[in-house]
Design a protein around this motif. Structure first.
Motif, PDB file in Angstrom:
ATOM      1  N   PRO A 135     -25.918 154.612 118.970  1.00 47.46           N
ATOM      2  CA  PRO A 135     -25.685 154.469 117.528  1.00 47.46           C
ATOM      3  C   PRO A 135     -25.395 153.015 117.183  1.00 47.46           C
ATOM      4  CG  PRO A 135     -23.781 155.492 118.591  1.00 47.46           C
ATOM      5  CD  PRO A 135     -24.845 155.351 119.643  1.00 47.46           C
ATOM      6  N   GLY A 145     -24.653 150.342 113.441  1.00 47.84           N
ATOM      7  CA  GLY A 145     -24.473 150.327 111.996  1.00 47.84           C
ATOM      8  C   GLY A 145     -25.786 150.120 111.241  1.00 47.84           C
ATOM      9  N   HIS A 146     -26.089 150.997 110.270  1.00 48.89           N
ATOM     10  CA  HIS A 146     -27.301 150.941 109.443  1.00 48.89           C
ATOM     11  C   HIS A 146     -28.587 150.931 110.284  1.00 48.89           C
ATOM     12  CE1 HIS A 146     -24.966 150.659 105.887  1.00 48.89           C
ATOM     13  NE2 HIS A 146     -25.454 149.590 105.307  1.00 48.89           N
ATOM     14  N   GLN A 179     -27.411 162.253 118.477  1.00 45.83           N
ATOM     15  CA  GLN A 179     -27.868 161.702 117.193  1.00 45.83           C
ATOM     16  C   GLN A 179     -26.671 161.716 116.253  1.00 45.83           C
ATOM     17  OE1 GLN A 179     -29.266 165.738 114.848  1.00 45.83           O
ATOM     18  NE2 GLN A 179     -30.878 164.390 115.490  1.00 45.83           N
ATOM     19  N   ARG A 185     -25.958 164.055 110.082  1.00 42.39           N
ATOM     20  CA  ARG A 185     -25.293 163.943 108.765  1.00 42.39           C
ATOM     21  C   ARG A 185     -25.610 165.186 107.935  1.00 42.39           C
ATOM     22  NH1 ARG A 185     -28.101 159.225 109.481  1.00 42.39           N
ATOM     23  NH2 ARG A 185     -26.899 157.345 109.990  1.00 42.39           N
ATOM     24  N   PHE A 195     -20.655 159.544 111.812  1.00 40.51           N
ATOM     25  CA  PHE A 195     -19.668 158.555 111.390  1.00 40.51           C
ATOM     26  C   PHE A 195     -19.361 158.729 109.901  1.00 40.51           C
ATOM     27  CE2 PHE A 195     -21.671 156.749 115.099  1.00 40.51           C
ATOM     28  CZ  PHE A 195     -20.627 156.142 115.779  1.00 40.51           C
ATOM     29  N   ARG A 208     -36.392 153.659 116.544  1.00 41.36           N
ATOM     30  CA  ARG A 208     -35.937 152.486 117.309  1.00 41.36           C
ATOM     31  C   ARG A 208     -37.116 151.525 117.438  1.00 41.36           C
ATOM     32  NH1 ARG A 208     -31.861 154.850 116.537  1.00 41.36           N
ATOM     33  NH2 ARG A 208     -30.031 155.044 117.870  1.00 41.36           N
TER      34      ARG A 208
HETATM   35  C1  LIG Z   1     -20.232 150.775 114.084  1.00 41.41           C
HETATM   36  C2  LIG Z   1     -21.008 151.874 113.428  1.00 41.41           C
HETATM   37  C3  LIG Z   1     -20.770 152.198 112.096  1.00 41.41           C
HETATM   38  C4  LIG Z   1     -21.480 153.236 111.488  1.00 41.41           C
HETATM   39  N1  LIG Z   1     -21.153 153.631 110.213  1.00 41.41           N
HETATM   40  C5  LIG Z   1     -21.768 154.698 109.660  1.00 41.41           C
HETATM   41  C6  LIG Z   1     -21.332 155.237 108.415  1.00 41.41           C
HETATM   42  O1  LIG Z   1     -20.346 154.787 107.818  1.00 41.41           O
HETATM   43  N2  LIG Z   1     -22.010 156.284 107.876  1.00 41.41           N
HETATM   44  C7  LIG Z   1     -23.068 156.855 108.530  1.00 41.41           C
HETATM   45  O2  LIG Z   1     -23.646 157.816 108.007  1.00 41.41           O
HETATM   46  N3  LIG Z   1     -23.477 156.404 109.731  1.00 41.41           N
HETATM   47  C8  LIG Z   1     -22.845 155.347 110.306  1.00 41.41           C
HETATM   48  N4  LIG Z   1     -23.213 154.915 111.555  1.00 41.41           N
HETATM   49  C9  LIG Z   1     -24.325 155.596 112.251  1.00 41.41           C
HETATM   50  C10 LIG Z   1     -25.607 154.798 112.211  1.00 41.41           C
HETATM   51  O3  LIG Z   1     -26.160 154.761 110.920  1.00 41.41           O
HETATM   52  C11 LIG Z   1     -26.584 155.428 113.221  1.00 41.41           C
HETATM   53  O4  LIG Z   1     -26.050 155.285 114.506  1.00 41.41           O
HETATM   54  C12 LIG Z   1     -27.960 154.797 113.180  1.00 41.41           C
HETATM   55  O5  LIG Z   1     -28.577 155.065 111.948  1.00 41.41           O
HETATM   56  C13 LIG Z   1     -28.853 155.330 114.290  1.00 41.41           C
HETATM   57  O6  LIG Z   1     -28.957 156.727 114.231  1.00 41.41           O
HETATM   58  P1  LIG Z   1     -28.521 157.663 115.432  1.00 41.41           P
HETATM   59  O7  LIG Z   1     -27.054 157.499 115.641  1.00 41.41           O
HETATM   60  O8  LIG Z   1     -28.860 159.054 114.968  1.00 41.41           O
HETATM   61  O9  LIG Z   1     -29.294 157.268 116.639  1.00 41.41           O
HETATM   62  C14 LIG Z   1     -22.498 153.906 112.205  1.00 41.41           C
HETATM   63  C15 LIG Z   1     -22.743 153.565 113.535  1.00 41.41           C
HETATM   64  C16 LIG Z   1     -21.994 152.569 114.155  1.00 41.41           C
HETATM   65  C17 LIG Z   1     -22.213 152.265 115.610  1.00 41.41           C
END
Ligand SMILES: Cc1cc2nc3c(=O)[nH]c(=O)nc-3n(C[C@H](O)[C@H](O)[C@H](O)COP(=O)(O)O)c2cc1C
Length: 367
Positions: free
Chosen positions: A61, A63-64, A156, A159, A315, A357
């Motif tokens: 995972p 951010g964004h 994953q 959400r 998250f 990715r």
């Molecule tokens: C430090 C960090 C902050 C994140 N903050 C948010 C968040 O506030 N809201 C959210 O929906 N996803 C958040 N994410 C999840 C990412 O958007 C997500 O990991 C990325 O889109 C890749 O998708 P995946 O985790 O399904 O592989 C965060 C991930 C990390 C590592």
């Protein structure tokens, strides 16, 4: 000769045909996207070399989904460095999330290396990132590492609405043990009244963020509405991973402006939080890149263990992103006076569409 009415009817027909064509081509691209996402997550073999380990690291995972990392290989190991061209200065002005993301990725890499018999240690270099240094001796694969390893391509950020069921106490214990990491404290919150207060902070933070045009601009920059753009760019937040339909890029952009409103988002977050079994809150003992990388490592271990146990995670970081809410968030989690680093909800739900990715070639550097 065409009269005015004929031109209008003709125009509507062209638009309708264009619309139907766009929907059909989006449907075909959606099917291609499913194959693309599967290929990205192809299970590693036991003879995995460095580029395969890097592919697994990038499934972490971040951010964004900016994937703010570069990887450098050497004879001694693999280093992960910050890619500052992929910062998100509005939501993450001090690069906190960027370093947490590096921590998540280096943990994936370490788990993948050890599970394929390559022993070694993670070294955290602070602002420079982190690295995995190979040991001379081949390693033996312990069952706990094998379990986390198998979860890497399945994890994953989910959400969606969870099913509201509680998590068994032995699973909570395993979640908590999985995240044990020097320099990081983790609180698992399962009491409903406390989850309700976290929910209220998530909504309050969301309201602040959606009121900020700079936040909305930055977020929109990283949204990918169509499967073709998600595949070509290989990064960003692809609409179906948040439960929204895939749309042609131009239509998605209009729909976002019309439909993305704080009242409906608040309602969605309330339902998501109410349906979750619990919330994990992470806090580094030392603030700064090294502490944040350690938080990412702990968080990734917990996400992988959750996946191995059949749980989903997502998250909800608004209470740590909006600085004025951090104090209350920290107190709720039992870390008064500290900075809370991450808020993650967990529970049970079906899987969603997986996020894109970039290819390994795009994230390897020799400099
Ligand atoms: C430090 C960090 C902050 C994140 N903050 C948010 C968040 O506030 N809201 C959210 O929906 N996803 C958040 N994410 C999840 C990412 O958007 C997500 O990991 C990325 O889109 C890749 O998708 P995946 O985790 O399904 O592989 C965060 C991930 C990390 C590592």
């Amino acid at each position: 000769m065409l009269n005015r009415r004929g031109i209008l009817i003709g125009g509507a027909a062209v638009l309708a045909a264009g619309g139907a064509g766009a929907v059909l081509s989006t449907k075909l691209a959606t099917e291609r996207y499913a194959e693309f996402a599967r290929r990205l997550r192809k299970p590693l073999t036991q003879s995995a070399g460095p580029s395969e380990l890097i592919r697994y690291a990038t499934l972490a995972p971040n951010g964004h989904n900016t994937q703010p990392w570069l990887f450098r290989q050497s004879a001694r190991g693999i280093a992960i460095l910050p890619d500052v061209s992929r910062r998100t200065p509005v939501v993450d002005p001090d690069d906190h999330h960027l370093y947490v993301s590096l921590g998540c990725a280096i943990e994936n890499l370490a788990v993948a290396a050890r599970a394929t018999g390559q022993s070694g240690d993670v070294v955290i270099d602070g602002e420079e990132g982190a690295s995995f240094s190979f040991s001379a001796l081949p390693g033996t694969v312990d069952p706990a590492t094998a379990e986390l390893f198998q979860a890497i391509p399945l994890r994953q950020s989910t959400r969606s609405l969870y099913d509201g069921r509680a998590v068994a106490s032995d699973h909570l214990r395993r979640l908590s043990q999985s995240a044990v990491m020097d320099g990081v404290d983790v609180a698992l919150v399962t009491e409903r009244s406390t989850i309700d207060r976290v929910r209220d902070l998530v909504i309050a933070g969301n309201d602040v963020q959606m009121d900020d045009p700079a936040f909305m601009r930055e977020l929109k920059d990283w949204l990918r509405f169509s499967p073709s753009t998600a595949m070509t760019r290989g990064d960003g937040l692809y609409a179906p991973t948040s439960g929204n339909p895939a749309l042609p890029e131009w239509l998605g952009s209009i729909a976002f402006d019309l439909a993305f409103k704080s009242a409906s988002e608040a309602d969605k977050y309330a339902r998501h939080m109410d349906s979750s079994a619990g919330v994990a809150v992470f806090s580094a003992v030392d603030e700064g890149p090294a502490g944040w990388i350690a938080v990412g490592r702990a968080c990734q271990r917990l996400c992988l263990m959750a996946t191995a146990l059949g749980l989903k995670t997502a998250f909800v970081n608004q209470p740590v992103e909006v600085a004025s809410l951090r104090g209350e968030m920290a107190s709720l989690a039992g870390f008064p006076g500290r900075r809370p680093d991450l808020v993650l909800r967990f529970g049970q739900a079906p899987p969603m569409v997986y996020s894109p990715r970039r290819p390994v070639d795009a994230v390897v550097t020799t400099s």
